[in-house]
Structures are given as C-alpha cells and as structure tokens.
Design a protein around this motif. Sequence first.
Motif, PDB file in Angstrom:
ATOM      1  N   HIS A   2      37.187  -4.956  59.519  1.00  0.00           N
ATOM      2  CA  HIS A   2      36.547  -3.640  59.495  1.00  0.00           C
ATOM      3  C   HIS A   2      35.787  -3.468  58.191  1.00  0.00           C
ATOM      4  CE1 HIS A   2      36.750   0.678  61.006  1.00  0.00           C
ATOM      5  NE2 HIS A   2      36.191   0.814  59.811  1.00  0.00           N
ATOM      6  N   LEU A   3      34.485  -3.170  58.273  1.00  0.00           N
ATOM      7  CA  LEU A   3      33.648  -3.021  57.092  1.00  0.00           C
ATOM      8  C   LEU A   3      33.499  -1.550  56.724  1.00  0.00           C
ATOM      9  CD1 LEU A   3      31.755  -4.139  54.916  1.00  0.00           C
ATOM     10  CD2 LEU A   3      29.899  -4.073  56.607  1.00  0.00           C
ATOM     11  N   VAL A   4      33.834  -1.214  55.479  1.00  0.00           N
ATOM     12  CA  VAL A   4      33.695   0.144  54.948  1.00  0.00           C
ATOM     13  C   VAL A   4      32.609   0.132  53.881  1.00  0.00           C
ATOM     14  CG1 VAL A   4      34.824   2.052  53.748  1.00  0.00           C
ATOM     15  CG2 VAL A   4      36.127   0.644  55.367  1.00  0.00           C
ATOM     16  N   ARG A  33      51.255 -12.624  57.128  1.00  0.00           N
ATOM     17  CA  ARG A  33      50.165 -13.246  56.372  1.00  0.00           C
ATOM     18  C   ARG A  33      49.685 -12.363  55.226  1.00  0.00           C
ATOM     19  NH1 ARG A  33      45.572 -13.781  58.882  1.00  0.00           N
ATOM     20  NH2 ARG A  33      46.006 -12.130  60.408  1.00  0.00           N
ATOM     21  N   ASP A  34      49.975 -11.057  55.303  1.00  0.00           N
ATOM     22  CA  ASP A  34      49.538 -10.100  54.280  1.00  0.00           C
ATOM     23  C   ASP A  34      48.034 -10.177  54.066  1.00  0.00           C
ATOM     24  OD1 ASP A  34      50.278  -8.034  52.463  1.00  0.00           O
ATOM     25  OD2 ASP A  34      49.966  -9.407  50.790  1.00  0.00           O
ATOM     26  N   ALA A  35      47.298 -10.292  55.183  1.00  0.00           N
ATOM     27  CA  ALA A  35      45.848 -10.437  55.114  1.00  0.00           C
ATOM     28  C   ALA A  35      45.181  -9.067  55.001  1.00  0.00           C
ATOM     29  CB  ALA A  35      45.331 -11.161  56.356  1.00  0.00           C
ATOM     30  N   PRO A  36      44.081  -8.947  54.258  1.00  0.00           N
ATOM     31  CA  PRO A  36      43.359  -7.671  54.168  1.00  0.00           C
ATOM     32  C   PRO A  36      42.784  -7.282  55.532  1.00  0.00           C
ATOM     33  CG  PRO A  36      42.078  -9.427  53.156  1.00  0.00           C
ATOM     34  CD  PRO A  36      43.420 -10.006  53.450  1.00  0.00           C
ATOM     35  N   LEU A  37      42.808  -6.000  55.806  1.00  0.00           N
ATOM     36  CA  LEU A  37      42.310  -5.492  57.090  1.00  0.00           C
ATOM     37  C   LEU A  37      40.928  -4.864  56.968  1.00  0.00           C
ATOM     38  CD1 LEU A  37      45.616  -3.855  58.378  1.00  0.00           C
ATOM     39  CD2 LEU A  37      44.633  -6.043  59.075  1.00  0.00           C
ATOM     40  N   TYR A  38      40.487  -4.602  55.742  1.00  0.00           N
ATOM     41  CA  TYR A  38      39.193  -3.969  55.509  1.00  0.00           C
ATOM     42  C   TYR A  38      38.435  -4.709  54.412  1.00  0.00           C
ATOM     43  CZ  TYR A  38      41.240   0.067  57.962  1.00  0.00           C
ATOM     44  OH  TYR A  38      41.844   0.885  58.880  1.00  0.00           O
ATOM     45  N   SER A  39      37.126  -4.669  54.531  1.00  0.00           N
ATOM     46  CA  SER A  39      36.245  -5.120  53.462  1.00  0.00           C
ATOM     47  C   SER A  39      35.446  -3.904  53.003  1.00  0.00           C
ATOM     48  CB  SER A  39      35.294  -6.206  53.976  1.00  0.00           C
ATOM     49  OG  SER A  39      34.352  -6.559  52.982  1.00  0.00           O
ATOM     50  N   VAL A  40      35.435  -3.633  51.702  1.00  0.00           N
ATOM     51  CA  VAL A  40      34.785  -2.429  51.174  1.00  0.00           C
ATOM     52  C   VAL A  40      33.604  -2.819  50.307  1.00  0.00           C
ATOM     53  CG1 VAL A  40      35.103  -0.298  49.859  1.00  0.00           C
ATOM     54  CG2 VAL A  40      37.006  -1.226  51.201  1.00  0.00           C
ATOM     55  N   ARG A  41      32.462  -2.183  50.565  1.00  0.00           N
ATOM     56  CA  ARG A  41      31.254  -2.443  49.793  1.00  0.00           C
ATOM     57  C   ARG A  41      30.662  -1.127  49.298  1.00  0.00           C
ATOM     58  NH1 ARG A  41      28.216  -6.767  53.877  1.00  0.00           N
ATOM     59  NH2 ARG A  41      29.825  -8.399  53.752  1.00  0.00           N
ATOM     60  N   VAL A  42      30.144  -1.147  48.091  1.00  0.00           N
ATOM     61  CA  VAL A  42      29.465   0.026  47.526  1.00  0.00           C
ATOM     62  C   VAL A  42      27.966  -0.167  47.701  1.00  0.00           C
ATOM     63  CG1 VAL A  42      29.031   1.380  45.447  1.00  0.00           C
ATOM     64  CG2 VAL A  42      31.303   0.403  45.860  1.00  0.00           C
ATOM     65  N   CYS A  43      27.325   0.840  48.277  1.00  0.00           N
ATOM     66  CA  CYS A  43      25.893   0.725  48.520  1.00  0.00           C
ATOM     67  C   CYS A  43      25.188   1.994  48.053  1.00  0.00           C
ATOM     68  CB  CYS A  43      25.612   0.469  49.998  1.00  0.00           C
ATOM     69  SG  CYS A  43      26.185   1.775  51.086  1.00  0.00           S
ATOM     70  N   GLY A  44      23.895   1.890  47.813  1.00  0.00           N
ATOM     71  CA  GLY A  44      23.152   3.049  47.351  1.00  0.00           C
ATOM     72  C   GLY A  44      21.676   2.757  47.234  1.00  0.00           C
ATOM     73  N   PRO A  45      20.886   3.801  46.889  1.00  0.00           N
ATOM     74  CA  PRO A  45      19.429   3.647  46.834  1.00  0.00           C
ATOM     75  C   PRO A  45      18.918   3.000  45.550  1.00  0.00           C
ATOM     76  CG  PRO A  45      20.042   5.910  46.332  1.00  0.00           C
ATOM     77  CD  PRO A  45      21.319   5.196  46.692  1.00  0.00           C
ATOM     78  N   THR A  74      32.716   1.964  59.069  1.00  0.00           N
ATOM     79  CA  THR A  74      33.036   3.275  58.493  1.00  0.00           C
ATOM     80  C   THR A  74      32.207   3.475  57.236  1.00  0.00           C
ATOM     81  OG1 THR A  74      35.312   3.302  59.335  1.00  0.00           O
ATOM     82  CG2 THR A  74      34.844   4.692  57.421  1.00  0.00           C
ATOM     83  N   ILE A  75      31.660   4.676  57.077  1.00  0.00           N
ATOM     84  CA  ILE A  75      30.905   5.046  55.881  1.00  0.00           C
ATOM     85  C   ILE A  75      31.666   6.155  55.175  1.00  0.00           C
ATOM     86  CG2 ILE A  75      28.757   6.041  54.999  1.00  0.00           C
ATOM     87  CD1 ILE A  75      27.421   4.884  57.576  1.00  0.00           C
TER      88      ILE A  75
END
Length: 318
Positions: A2-4, A33-45, A74-75
């Motif tokens: 899931h990408l946030v 496995r304790d694997a991450p469920l989300y990837s989070v990225r910061v974006c902007g203009p 998700t945003i």
Amino acid sequence: MHLVSVLAMDHVVGFELATAGQVFGSARSMDGRDAPLYSVRVCGPGRVQVSAAGDALFTMTPPYGLGELLEADTIVVPAHDSSGPVPPDVVAALRRANEQGRRIASICTGAGILAEAGLLDGRDATTHWRHAAALSARFPRVRFDAAALYIDGGDVLTSAGVAAGVDLCLHMIRMDHGAAVAAQAARRLVMSPHRSGGQAQFIASDRAVTDEGSLAEIMQWMTANLDRPLTLAEIGRRAGLSIRTLNRHFHDQTGSAPMQWLLAKRVQRAQELLEGTTLSIEEIARRSGFGGAAALRQHFRLQLATTPTSYRRQFSSS
C-alpha cells in the motif's frame, strides 16, 4: 504494498508531516516475517518551509512531485501554517486523485486544503477545534464538527489537531488490516490503539472556565458510569447545574447535548469491548449502558451503519 503519499506544501507543520510515515511505518505483517505493510513517500510542488507553531524550522525539497499523488493508494494532507490560497496545481492533483478513487485524509488544518479543492462539500468533517469556526465561515458547504477526533467519510477522511492525526492513521490501518495489526502498530508507538472520546475533553481544559466550572469532572463521572441508566436530571444534580445550564455548557464545550454525548461514549465503549473481548453481545450491551442487545444494534446501525456482530468480525483482536 500500500502506497501512502504525504503532501508537503509551503509552511507544512513538521509534526503532522512526519505522522503518516511514523504510524504507517509501524504497521508490520503478523505472519512471522515482520514485513512492512505500507510504503510512505513525501511529495510536493517544490521546495517548502517546514514550520512548528508558526516558526520556521527548516526548508526541504520533497523527493517526489505532485504526480505521485495519482499513484498513491492513500494521500495524507497534513496541517499547514498558512492561510494563503492553495496552489492551483495542488487543487487539480487532489481533485484528479479523488476522481480516481484514491483515499484522501487530512490532519488538522489540512482539512482547509481539502475544502478548497471542493472535496468536503456537503460532507461532515473535522479539524482542530481552534480553527473549526474560521473554516466553517470560509467553507459554508462543509459541516465542521469541532468535537470529533476524526471522521471517516469513506473516500475522504479528516482528523483534528496533532495527535488526532495518529488516531486517524491507526484507524486506517485497522480498516486495511484489522484490529490486531493496528494494535501492534500502536504498541510500537507506545499509545492506545483506540482513543475514546472526542476533542471535547481537550476543549474543556483549554477554554476559560465558566462560573459553574469546567465539565471535565462530570464527563469523567459519566464515562465511569456508562453502564447505569443515567438521566439528564441525575447528571444535572451531580454537576450542581440546572438542566438548562447543563445543556448550555455541554453545547458550548462539546457541540452536542449531554445525552447525545453520553450515547456516543456508549457506542465507543461497545466498540472497545467488541474489539478486545469475547463477551456476548448482550453482556456488551449491558456494560455499555444500552440495557439489551436490541438497543445496541439499533444505535450501532444509526451511528456506524453496521451491526455489532459485523463490527466484531472485522475488528476483533481477541
């Protein structure tokens, strides 16, 4: 995965900017496995100033552009210490993301950005109680509730200030992966997986105390006696207030009447018991003050559009 995507505009508030990464990053798989469920990225203009309490902390350039919003599942739109207009390219990107079915959530005054994009028109929404009146006047087509910690509108969600953003992110994890994963993430953050109550508990302590005093004490007593058949007259006697004065102060400090506030607390108590225990529906109804399962089912449908059994099936961590 899931990408946030977290939107960083100029004067973004540092705490809220980091909230999504910290909370979603704490959600891990429970299959060993304790694997991450989300990837989070910061974006902007472009290059932005990061602030705290109105003071500039530092400047940064988000590693991803606005196009990333259209790739996200998700945003998250955090608070911004700015009353200026939202850049047209940001408005356009949010509208396109909404049209494409992306889940969009705001923290604190981030609700103003969603409102300016037209995503909250005709909806219930929340923001920090200090800003609710100003945003209500600015966006009359939005129904701002200054008493809620967060409001889930399905595709668009809003939360109150600062820590309520953590509550909302945990709620989204619970919706995506269930109560057990959300509870595990909360433990990593050293906080409660489900904070009951609304902003009223914070509004009361921050406003000037009236001649009759704050409602904090009577609220605590009502919460401790949810299982009892409380009446408005008994609550008034306990608070040392006439019913008329009690109603007025409750409306001033919570935005709702005493019995409405009590009913919401009872539903929240039932949610907690459904999530964390194996008690029968009848016993949960008794402990949360509904008296019987029929009344509990009725109010669950009215407030949550589901049944206690369905809620337990989805969120139980027992």
